[in-house]
Scaffold this active site. Structure first.
Site, PDB file in Angstrom:
ATOM      1  N   SER A 158     -44.812  45.954 -10.606  1.00 28.33           N
ATOM      2  CA  SER A 158     -46.438  46.138  -9.844  1.00 28.33           C
ATOM      3  C   SER A 158     -47.556  45.579 -10.946  1.00 28.33           C
ATOM      4  O   SER A 158     -46.822  47.321 -12.226  1.00 28.33           O
ATOM      5  CB  SER A 158     -46.774  47.270  -8.926  1.00 28.33           C
ATOM      6  N   GLY A 159     -48.111  45.003 -10.920  1.00 23.28           N
ATOM      7  CA  GLY A 159     -49.320  44.622 -12.360  1.00 23.28           C
ATOM      8  C   GLY A 159     -48.996  43.989 -13.349  1.00 23.28           C
ATOM      9  O   GLY A 159     -49.556  43.698 -13.968  1.00 23.28           O
ATOM     10  N   THR A 163     -49.180  38.085  -8.744  1.00 23.62           N
ATOM     11  CA  THR A 163     -49.679  37.238  -7.952  1.00 23.62           C
ATOM     12  C   THR A 163     -51.281  36.449  -8.240  1.00 23.62           C
ATOM     13  O   THR A 163     -51.008  34.979  -8.174  1.00 23.62           O
ATOM     14  CB  THR A 163     -50.567  38.731  -7.448  1.00 23.62           C
ATOM     15  N   ASN A 209     -52.425  48.477 -10.063  1.00 25.93           N
ATOM     16  CA  ASN A 209     -52.874  47.415 -10.625  1.00 25.93           C
ATOM     17  C   ASN A 209     -54.212  48.438  -9.861  1.00 25.93           C
ATOM     18  O   ASN A 209     -53.974  48.503  -8.433  1.00 25.93           O
ATOM     19  CB  ASN A 209     -51.982  46.737  -9.592  1.00 25.93           C
ATOM     20  N   SER A 212     -53.452  45.430  -6.333  1.00 27.89           N
ATOM     21  CA  SER A 212     -52.525  45.454  -5.657  1.00 27.89           C
ATOM     22  C   SER A 212     -52.135  44.513  -4.361  1.00 27.89           C
ATOM     23  O   SER A 212     -52.343  44.934  -3.697  1.00 27.89           O
ATOM     24  CB  SER A 212     -51.486  47.006  -5.566  1.00 27.89           C
ATOM     25  N   SER A 213     -50.750  43.534  -4.734  1.00 28.41           N
ATOM     26  CA  SER A 213     -50.443  43.425  -2.911  1.00 28.41           C
ATOM     27  C   SER A 213     -49.536  44.424  -2.416  1.00 28.41           C
ATOM     28  O   SER A 213     -48.255  44.104  -2.852  1.00 28.41           O
ATOM     29  CB  SER A 213     -49.567  41.820  -3.680  1.00 28.41           C
ATOM     30  N   GLY A 437     -41.288  44.283  -7.431  1.00 29.47           N
ATOM     31  CA  GLY A 437     -40.591  44.114  -8.204  1.00 29.47           C
ATOM     32  C   GLY A 437     -39.519  44.893  -8.119  1.00 29.47           C
ATOM     33  O   GLY A 437     -39.992  46.542  -6.631  1.00 29.47           O
ATOM     34  N   GLU A 439     -38.274  49.222  -7.533  1.00 31.44           N
ATOM     35  CA  GLU A 439     -38.971  49.898  -7.765  1.00 31.44           C
ATOM     36  C   GLU A 439     -38.531  51.198  -7.851  1.00 31.44           C
ATOM     37  O   GLU A 439     -37.341  51.311  -6.912  1.00 31.44           O
ATOM     38  CB  GLU A 439     -40.379  50.537  -6.144  1.00 31.44           C
TER      39      GLU A 439
HETATM   40  P1  ATP Z   1     -48.409  43.765  -7.649  1.00 30.77           P
HETATM   41  O1  ATP Z   1     -46.913  44.177  -7.159  1.00 30.77           O
HETATM   42  O2  ATP Z   1     -49.326  45.028  -7.577  1.00 30.77           O
HETATM   43  O3  ATP Z   1     -49.753  42.936  -6.906  1.00 30.77           O
HETATM   44  P2  ATP Z   1     -48.767  41.550  -9.014  1.00 30.77           P
HETATM   45  O4  ATP Z   1     -47.360  41.166 -10.375  1.00 30.77           O
HETATM   46  O5  ATP Z   1     -48.979  40.314  -8.187  1.00 30.77           O
HETATM   47  O6  ATP Z   1     -48.757  42.903  -8.614  1.00 30.77           O
HETATM   48  P3  ATP Z   1     -51.636  41.037 -10.336  1.00 30.77           P
HETATM   49  O7  ATP Z   1     -51.734  41.475  -9.334  1.00 30.77           O
HETATM   50  O8  ATP Z   1     -50.645  39.766 -10.304  1.00 30.77           O
HETATM   51  O9  ATP Z   1     -50.507  41.590 -10.584  1.00 30.77           O
HETATM   52  O10 ATP Z   1     -51.972  41.317 -12.079  1.00 30.77           O
HETATM   53  C1  ATP Z   1     -52.483  42.530 -12.122  1.00 30.77           C
HETATM   54  C2  ATP Z   1     -53.797  42.404 -12.801  1.00 30.77           C
HETATM   55  O11 ATP Z   1     -53.374  41.906 -14.446  1.00 30.77           O
HETATM   56  C3  ATP Z   1     -54.816  41.029 -12.033  1.00 30.77           C
HETATM   57  O12 ATP Z   1     -55.671  41.547 -11.043  1.00 30.77           O
HETATM   58  C4  ATP Z   1     -55.801  40.963 -14.086  1.00 30.77           C
HETATM   59  O13 ATP Z   1     -56.985  41.641 -13.881  1.00 30.77           O
HETATM   60  C5  ATP Z   1     -54.243  40.267 -14.256  1.00 30.77           C
HETATM   61  N1  ATP Z   1     -54.079  39.623 -15.026  1.00 30.77           N
HETATM   62  C6  ATP Z   1     -52.149  39.487 -14.418  1.00 30.77           C
HETATM   63  N2  ATP Z   1     -52.222  37.999 -15.116  1.00 30.77           N
HETATM   64  C7  ATP Z   1     -52.949  37.643 -15.860  1.00 30.77           C
HETATM   65  C8  ATP Z   1     -53.597  36.367 -16.475  1.00 30.77           C
HETATM   66  N3  ATP Z   1     -52.646  35.504 -16.401  1.00 30.77           N
HETATM   67  N4  ATP Z   1     -54.934  36.348 -17.561  1.00 30.77           N
HETATM   68  C9  ATP Z   1     -55.760  37.021 -17.390  1.00 30.77           C
HETATM   69  N5  ATP Z   1     -55.344  38.830 -16.477  1.00 30.77           N
HETATM   70  C10 ATP Z   1     -54.278  38.558 -16.093  1.00 30.77           C
HETATM   71 MG    MG Z   2     -49.803  40.885  -6.157  1.00 34.59          MG
END
Ligand code: ATP
Ligand code: MG
Length: 661
Positions: A158-159, A163, A209, A212-213, A437, A439
């Site tokens: 997560s984070g 996404t 995050n 977070s999705s 991912g 957990e």
């Molecule tokens: P979750 O499992 O909680 O959904 P995730 O893996 O989908 O987590 P994201 O929401 O894609 O995580 O990313 C978390 C944060 O990190 C984003 O809101 C953004 O602020 C930052 N981030 C991620 N990737 C990038 C990137 N390539 N460029 C800039 N910021 C990023």
């Molecule tokens: Mg996500």
């Protein structure tokens, strides 16, 4: 490419360090199996040879863009390479064809603009710097030229950036497969706009995050013969329902609740809304704001995205009316009623919220109250009304909120799919998977169990793919894939989802037996899997169990397993909202045929999820996979901080490198 090189006095090495994971230094002494190293932090350490690795003699300060170019592919080498690249804002690195993405936690707009997309268009893989566009481009070309469906699997904790990476891939594919510069509602625009809508209703701030999705997602983009996007389908997995009613410290509920509280003054008045802190479903965590996020702006953008998808303004009105109704519902408190074990709304304030919720759901106020405070027990001869005590009424209220919300979310997904439309003639698709991912928390419940099952399945899929690749590449180019760790996890999968006899099957059995409790369920597990090498009964526990997952051991608490596995809508809730004067609301609760509406019929969330996964894996198996592994460099969600131990842990969970030593 040697994994180990001879280590002699004077050679540069990596040695294990409790803080930094690995630290570099120079060998002072070699004494059989023990090696003494003078570390770069001035400490002198003596370690077993297996804990010391040779350092790349020609290591460049900028690192290499493909790990397979490293002289030694071991943990410290990989870690150092990612770190030195991260320090220079090079967040992407290949390992062969796998893309590793380290979250920059800062905007890098030029990295993703149209000029960049143009550069990657048709470029040979590996010719330009590693990038998600490069992965998307390869997938697109392969699909177009070979006519094979493709998938891009994005993983990470997560984070880590799953996404965000998924959205970049979708943008690239929309750019390549879109009708250039055309106006209006095109399929590719709709596909892209499904993201903000799903995020408004399915994402929330968590401690890990800010966005977070809380659901898994597989987007299938369909293309015609010419490589133009001709349709798309979104499949979602396991929305976290409990968040609607319960939030932990520093976390928030789903974004849409805060958006509607930041709506126009007219809307606030119409829905009788106010500050989020006045609503029980929002004020349990002391957290209302997210840095840098303007709710009223987000709200307008969500509405705009809904327009583009084709959600009518009446539908949008109903959607946000329901969101507001859920907030009011949450503010209905109960007190002991006039009879024993009965309940009624606690006071005037609760009556007000009950009335408002009923108005917004467009249902009868008294009927709403009854559906919260009473149950009808159907016997052969008559219907008996049973009253619920205040605690049970509160449970009934929360169940109603969760049911309505998850129906609303499902409606949105179905609407998105219907509006974008499927192309039945499409032979080629590119699927993008953005799914939670592995957990492992202090306490792990049914959700973690399902999430970790997903990861076991995906790991097996990855293993099979790499195995195939390994064989092909060996014969073709003699690329050494042996650094990729192979953990055959079939035994874990059998433990969980074998039918009959796996954990899910036993859980379903427990849910159907009237006298089962989580303790009898746990006893059954202990008995059945006494000798299973992936199953452990923790000492001193009467109802927890541990599974030795490929990525590490996780101990699950069974307390809520039975409850969480049962999927049913309380008959009174179904009747109440099915009779709503708002066709949108009643449409969320269609009358089921007699057979399936029997409340005794048990439906299992675990088994349904297992089937969904099965079908996802079948789809994936018919495609050529590409992998993006996202890495979260620190837990502070801040730029420029790279925590070695933390990153290493994630790389190990990914099963990407053999653990040496
Ligand atoms: P979750 O499992 O909680 O959904 P995730 O893996 O989908 O987590 P994201 O929401 O894609 O995580 O990313 C978390 C944060 O990190 C984003 O809101 C953004 O602020 C930052 N981030 C991620 N990737 C990038 C990137 N390539 N460029 C800039 N910021 C990023
Ligand atoms: Mg996500």
């Amino acid at each position: 490419m040697a994994a180990q090189a001879s280590i002699a006095v004077g050679s540069q090495v990596w040695v294990e360090d409790p803080d930094e994971a690995w630290i570099d230094g120079e060998v002072l002494k070699v004494n059989g199996d023990t090696i003494t190293v003078k570390c770069s932090n001035e400490k002198t350490v003596t370690a077993k040879a297996s804990h010391v690795h040779a350092k790349d003699p020609e290591e460049s300060p900028c690192g290499v863009d493909d790990m397979t170019k490293l002289a030694y592919l071991h943990e410290p080498g990989v870690l150092q390479n990612l770190k030195s690249r991260y320090d220079m804002n090079e967040i992407y690195t290949y390992t062969g064809s796998i893309l590793i993405a380290v979250n920059p936690f800062r905007r890098l707009p030029h990295l993703y603009d149209i000029q960049m997309m143009e550069q990657y268009k048709g470029a040979d893989f590996g010719e330009l710097s590693p990038h998600p566009f490069a992965v998307a481009d390869v997938a697109y070309r392969l699909m177009l030229n070979e006519g094979i469906s493709q998938s891009i699997l994005v993983s990470g904790e997560s984070g880590a950036g799953k996404t965000e990476s998924t959205k970049m891939i979708m943008r690239y594919l929309a750019y390549m497969g879109g009708k250039a510069a055309s106006e209006g509602r095109t399929v590719e625009k709709q596909v892209l706009q499904s993201n903000p809508v799903l995020e408004a209703f399915g994402n929330a701030k968590t401690v890990r995050n800010n966005n977070s999705s809380r659901f898994g997602k597989f987007v299938e983009i369909q293309f015609d013969q010419k490589g133009r996007i001709s349709g798309a389908a979104v499949r979602t997995y396991l929305l976290e329902r409990s968040r609607v009613c319960q939030i932990s410290e520093s976390e928030r509920n789903y974004h849409c609740f805060y958006m509607i509280c930041a709506g126009s003054p007219e809307e606030q008045e119409k829905y009788k809304l106010g500050d989020p802190s006045t609503f029980h479903y929002l004020n349990q965590s002391n957290c209302y704001k997210i840095d840098g996020l303007d709710e009223s702006k987000e709200y307008l953008e969500t509405r705009k995205a809904m327009d583009i998808i084709g959600i009518s303004s009446e539908e949008q009105e109903a959607i946000f009316r329901i969101v507001a109704a859920i907030l009011h519902l949450g503010n209905v408190e109960f007190a002991e009623g006039d009879d024993v074990d009965s309940s009624k709304p606690k006071n005037e304030k609760s009556m007000f919220h009950l009335r408002t919720a009923a108005e917004l759901f467009m249902c009868d106020e008294k009927a709403l109250e009854d559906s919260l405070c009473k149950r009808i027990i159907v016997t052969r001869d008559e219907n008996i009304v049973k009253t619920l005590d205040a605690e049970a009424a509160k449970g009934s209220r929360d169940a109603l909120a969760k049911t309505v919300y998850s129906r609303l979310f499902d409606w949105l997904v179905t609407k998105i799919n219907n509006s974008i439309g499927q192309d039945p003639t499409s032979k080629c698709l590119i699927g993008v998977l953005d799914i939670y991912g592995f957990e492992s928390f202090k306490t792990n419940s049914f959700e973690q169990f399902c999430i970790n099952l997903t990861n076991e399945k995906l790991q097996q899929h990855f293993n099979q793919h790499v195995f195939k690749m390994e064989q092909e590449e060996y014969t073709k180019e003699e690329i050494d894939w042996s650094y990729i760790e192979f953990v055959d996890n079939q035994d874990i999968l059998d433990l969980i989802d074998k039918k009959p006899g796996g954990i899910i099957a036993l859980l379903d059995e427990a849910c159907m037996l009237p006298r089962s409790t989580h303790e009898t369920f746990a006893q059954k597990l202990y008995q059945t899997f006494k000798n299973h090498k992936r199953f452990v009964k923790p000492k001193l526990s009467r109802s927890d169990f541990t599974i030795c997952h490929y990525a590490g051991d996780v101990t699950y608490q069974t307390e809520l397993f039975l409850d969480k596995n049962k999927d049913y809508v309380i008959a009174e809730h179904q009747a109440l909202l099915g009779a709503s004067g708002c066709s949108f609301v009643s449409g969320l609760f269609p009358l089921l045929s007699d057979d399936s509406s029997k409340s005794s019929k048990f439906s299992s969330i675990g088994s349904r999820f297992k089937q969904q996964l099965q079908s996802l894996l079948e789809t994936l198996s018919s495609t050529e996979p590409h992998y993006i592994r996202c890495v979260k460099p620190n837990s502070l969600l801040k730029p420029a901080i790279f925590e070695n131990q933390n990153v290493l842990q994630q790389l190990r969970c990914g099963g990407l490198w053999k653990q040496l030593g």
